[in-house]
Design an enzyme around this catalytic site. Sequence first.
Site, PDB file in Angstrom:
ATOM      1  N   ASP A  38      72.443  26.285  78.410  1.00 15.98           N
ATOM      2  CA  ASP A  38      72.676  25.513  79.630  1.00 15.98           C
ATOM      3  C   ASP A  38      71.778  25.982  80.767  1.00 15.98           C
ATOM      4  O   ASP A  38      71.867  27.142  81.181  1.00 15.98           O
ATOM      5  CB  ASP A  38      74.140  25.636  80.051  1.00 15.98           C
ATOM      6  CG  ASP A  38      75.062  24.915  79.088  1.00 15.98           C
ATOM      7  OD1 ASP A  38      75.973  25.568  78.530  1.00 15.98           O
ATOM      8  OD2 ASP A  38      74.847  23.711  78.876  1.00 15.98           O
ATOM      9  N   ASP A 179      80.225  17.953  74.823  1.00 23.13           N
ATOM     10  CA  ASP A 179      80.081  19.208  75.553  1.00 23.13           C
ATOM     11  C   ASP A 179      81.123  19.354  76.650  1.00 23.13           C
ATOM     12  O   ASP A 179      81.094  18.627  77.637  1.00 23.13           O
ATOM     13  CB  ASP A 179      78.671  19.233  76.165  1.00 23.13           C
ATOM     14  CG  ASP A 179      78.305  20.554  76.814  1.00 23.13           C
ATOM     15  OD1 ASP A 179      77.227  20.616  77.434  1.00 23.13           O
ATOM     16  OD2 ASP A 179      79.079  21.504  76.671  1.00 23.13           O
TER      17      ASP A 179
HETATM   18  C1  DX5 Z   1      78.874  22.918  81.376  1.00 22.55           C
HETATM   19  C2  DX5 Z   1      78.000  23.162  80.179  1.00 22.55           C
HETATM   20  C3  DX5 Z   1      78.763  23.394  78.904  1.00 22.55           C
HETATM   21  C4  DX5 Z   1      79.761  24.552  78.958  1.00 22.55           C
HETATM   22  C5  DX5 Z   1      80.816  24.361  77.903  1.00 22.55           C
HETATM   23  O1  DX5 Z   1      78.154  22.416  82.407  1.00 22.55           O
HETATM   24  O2  DX5 Z   1      77.098  22.087  79.986  1.00 22.55           O
HETATM   25  O3  DX5 Z   1      77.852  23.577  77.841  1.00 22.55           O
HETATM   26  O4  DX5 Z   1      79.126  25.753  78.811  1.00 22.55           O
HETATM   27  O5  DX5 Z   1      81.761  25.379  78.012  1.00 22.55           O
HETATM   28  P1  DX5 Z   1      83.270  25.194  77.524  1.00 22.55           P
HETATM   29  O6  DX5 Z   1      83.207  24.952  76.036  1.00 22.55           O
HETATM   30  O7  DX5 Z   1      83.910  26.492  77.888  1.00 22.55           O
HETATM   31  O8  DX5 Z   1      83.846  24.022  78.255  1.00 22.55           O
HETATM   32 ZN    ZN Z   2      75.902  22.155  78.101  1.00 28.52          ZN
END
Ligand code: DX5
Ligand code: ZN
Length: 226
Positions: A38, A179
């Site tokens: 990310d 995601d």
């Molecule tokens: C948020 C990111 C995601 C995040 C997901 O902006 O794009 O990839 O890291 O994390 P979880 O699975 O904890 O929601």
């Molecule tokens: Zn992400």
Amino acid sequence: MIGKRVRIAPSILSADFAALGAAIAAAERGGADLIHVDVLDGHFVPNITIGPPVVKSMKQVAKVPLDVHLMISDPDKYVEAFVEAGADMLSVHVEVLPHLHRTINFIKNLGVKAGVVLNPSTSPVAIEEIAAEVDFVLVMSVNPGFGGQKFIPSSLQKVSAIRRLLDRAGNDGAPIEIDGGIDVSNVARVVDAGVEIVVAGSAIFHTPDPAAATKALKDAAAAVAS
Ligand code: DX5
Ligand code: ZN
């Protein structure tokens, strides 16, 4: 969604940034198919993470492909730098790109997989004209910016609508990635709705054993797809 292989992409946003190499190795031991990276610029989203130099370091230790998610206001300026750093998949947000057709084809011409991302408030209609061109679609099931948020249930209908849109455009090979807020309690529902790539951050790295957590998520996903 019988017979399709579901890939697991642990998100390092929830990992210990002081030990990214160990986090990647643990996820790979658990059967991770991709590493989700990310990139947040503190402008498009209210948080800041990493740039190409960190992606380059991760590329040196990762055995699986890097799935780089650009949450930045001006992706066109940085696409080449992230590809040079080692991105194998690169996704950009439809909300920031008036010339998305040009950007998607620019990424593809650099030899990497090009994906388009939709925020929770963005309708599938926004990608109708580009549906035949993309290599994958990333559906945000949380508002981007942080790990550990709650899954937005309406994302399930959106996944089904995008699957229909891609198939209508003759792009039935393009997988849908999801995601945000995914864990073993809801992964079966998203796979059932048509998801083929599952991102998970806190459900993997906010646990005592990320390798075991990756395997558990992969098994739960596979149980639906088989
Ligand atoms: C948020 C990111 C995601 C995040 C997901 O902006 O794009 O990839 O890291 O994390 P979880 O699975 O904890 O929601
Ligand atoms: Zn992400």
